[in-house]
Design an enzyme around this catalytic site. Sequence first.
Site, mmCIF file in Angstrom:
data_model
loop_
_atom_site.group_PDB
_atom_site.id
_atom_site.type_symbol
_atom_site.label_atom_id
_atom_site.label_comp_id
_atom_site.label_asym_id
_atom_site.label_seq_id
_atom_site.Cartn_x
_atom_site.Cartn_y
_atom_site.Cartn_z
ATOM 1 N N HIS A 63 0.749 -1.218 0.035
ATOM 2 C CA HIS A 63 0.403 -0.330 0.167
ATOM 3 C C HIS A 63 1.103 1.307 0.482
ATOM 4 C CE1 HIS A 63 -3.885 1.337 1.232
ATOM 5 N NE2 HIS A 63 -3.306 2.380 0.895
ATOM 6 N N HIS A 65 1.634 4.880 -1.817
ATOM 7 C CA HIS A 65 1.001 6.048 -3.017
ATOM 8 C C HIS A 65 2.274 7.068 -3.536
ATOM 9 C CE1 HIS A 65 -3.153 5.939 -1.899
ATOM 10 N NE2 HIS A 65 -2.943 5.648 0.024
ATOM 11 N N ARG A 67 2.167 8.778 -6.030
ATOM 12 C CA ARG A 67 1.807 9.973 -6.668
ATOM 13 C C ARG A 67 2.008 10.849 -8.068
ATOM 14 N NH1 ARG A 67 -1.934 10.011 -2.026
ATOM 15 N NH2 ARG A 67 -1.437 10.529 -0.668
ATOM 16 N N HIS A 182 -10.371 -0.283 -0.084
ATOM 17 C CA HIS A 182 -10.703 0.387 1.328
ATOM 18 C C HIS A 182 -12.010 0.530 1.767
ATOM 19 C CE1 HIS A 182 -9.735 5.036 2.497
ATOM 20 N NE2 HIS A 182 -11.395 5.211 2.743
ATOM 21 N N HIS A 235 -5.878 -1.150 5.721
ATOM 22 C CA HIS A 235 -5.695 -0.635 6.779
ATOM 23 C C HIS A 235 -6.611 -0.883 7.473
ATOM 24 C CE1 HIS A 235 -8.372 1.874 4.082
ATOM 25 N NE2 HIS A 235 -6.957 2.603 2.974
ATOM 26 N N ASP A 308 0.759 2.166 3.542
ATOM 27 C CA ASP A 308 -0.285 3.382 3.599
ATOM 28 C C ASP A 308 0.873 4.469 3.326
ATOM 29 O OD1 ASP A 308 -2.107 4.975 2.866
ATOM 30 O OD2 ASP A 308 -3.646 4.523 4.281
ATOM 31 N N HIS A 312 2.020 14.166 1.141
ATOM 32 C CA HIS A 312 1.598 15.530 1.146
ATOM 33 C C HIS A 312 1.952 16.637 0.891
ATOM 34 C CE1 HIS A 312 -2.815 13.742 0.308
ATOM 35 N NE2 HIS A 312 -2.129 12.402 1.500
ATOM 36 N N PRO A 326 -6.146 14.248 4.197
ATOM 37 C CA PRO A 326 -5.660 12.918 5.459
ATOM 38 C C PRO A 326 -4.357 12.136 4.666
ATOM 39 C CG PRO A 326 -7.722 12.178 4.003
ATOM 40 C CD PRO A 326 -7.703 13.432 3.398
ATOM 41 N N GLY A 327 -3.342 11.348 5.440
ATOM 42 C CA GLY A 327 -2.844 10.383 5.191
ATOM 43 C C GLY A 327 -0.991 10.786 5.922
HETATM 44 O O1 DOR Z 1 -4.975 8.809 4.642
HETATM 45 C C1 DOR Z 1 -4.905 8.678 3.542
HETATM 46 N N1 DOR Z 1 -4.438 8.564 2.398
HETATM 47 N N2 DOR Z 1 -5.746 7.285 3.135
HETATM 48 C C2 DOR Z 1 -6.275 7.317 2.092
HETATM 49 O O2 DOR Z 1 -6.956 5.645 1.633
HETATM 50 C C3 DOR Z 1 -5.996 7.671 0.168
HETATM 51 C C4 DOR Z 1 -4.591 8.132 1.395
HETATM 52 C C5 DOR Z 1 -4.350 9.242 0.525
HETATM 53 O O3 DOR Z 1 -4.233 9.215 -0.861
HETATM 54 O O4 DOR Z 1 -3.758 10.153 0.586
#
Ligand code: DOR
Length: 431
Positions: A63, A65, A67, A182, A235, A308, A312, A326-327
């Site tokens: 998991h 990201h 980007r 998810h 998650h 996860d 950002h 979120p993230g």
């Molecule tokens: O906190 C999160 N951020 N949860 C997710 O499912 C997506 C992720 C994101 O892509 O930023």
Amino acid sequence: MTLDRLLLTGGTVVDGGGERRLDVRIADGVIVEIGVALDADPALERVLDAQGCIVGPGFVDLHTHLREPGMTEAETIATGSAAAALGGYTAVVAMPNTDPTQDCVEVVEFVRNRGREVGLCDVRPSGSITIGRAGVQLTPFSELAAVGVHLFTDDGSGVQDAGLMRRALEYAGELGLLLAQHCEVAAMTHGAVMHEGDCCSHLGLPGWPALAEELMVHRDIELCRLTGSPVHLLHLSTARSVELVRAAKADGLPVTAEATPHHISLTDEALRAFDARFKVNPPLRTMADVEAVRRGLLDGAIDAVATDHAPHPAHAKERPLDEAPPGMLGLETALGVTRKVLDTNWQKLFELLSTGPARIAGLADAHGRPVEVGEPANLVVIDPDVDWEVDPGGLASLSNNTPYIGMGLRSRVRHTIFHGRAVVIDREVNR
Ligand code: DOR
């Protein structure tokens, strides 16, 4: 790719077979010799000191990201791959919520090829379950499967329509693919900022109830029972979700699940300072949930630790809590956090960070393998007893939204070997 000849000396090899004090010789991408005090030939091979270290199969993240394409201000495949390698990962599954979405051959091939060019770890793109992750029309699974995609998910959001999810499972089952969910009933979480509970009421913020996750966990377990197709639950964050998965496994259903380092180390109390670094989806829960998720990892209800990793940019995370995305970052800290909070042995840690996720991702031919002659050399070398703290300015990730500043972490990756090449040497990326 240039393939190095390497000798790892003085380490303790840990894999499914137990723990053994052995040196490991690598040539042309493969483990070629294992033994006690092997003779080094510095003219022919690079000798890497693994004295006092644990040597095991490289980690696999289900998991991540990355980007790219589309959100390269937060992360790129190059910076995310570097973060992965520094975290001990030799393979990552790239989540599909890119821009454009990973819902067609062109985008998926772009991600995989860029990962190959960077060459620091195996970048395996997932495909989305629905076109544009819009939850309406299924992605052409067979076209993506034909170019090597195994795991499909709409991560970032769940597939809300139960009828569509049933059809997706039937379709994926026929093709031997895996759907990963998810779990979030969106109708219950609109505008939510944090876990719905005492802390949230006290702060006067809109809450994300545990039930919004548990309803979809329950629904997808029942769809798995109906269709016979495997489902992987992403998650998981609540005690009841873990119980539901444990019961599904006891019924013999092909359900697997993962938990993140943050859901086993942090609680909703962290939001008291309104700091968006602690905003994540699903949200941080209560200590009772944290303990239940840890128990689930230890007793096999949950199969894998997955990061996860969700970068950002700083300006986005500096926005007010209700506006910030979120993230959290995860790749460079996953081992240090997991080892800090999970009271278990190295064999179990490798099962959770490497062997288990490699199996789920369909990567077990090259990753999560025993450390034996003839096996592909995808390995991690870990300083087990190092205590350290994250330096947010020193991360390889392009973003710095780590929630672990000031928290003591335990164990650190010293070297990472990917495809027989030392991609991390003494905690530095070796490009
Ligand atoms: O906190 C999160 N951020 N949860 C997710 O499912 C997506 C992720 C994101 O892509 O930023």
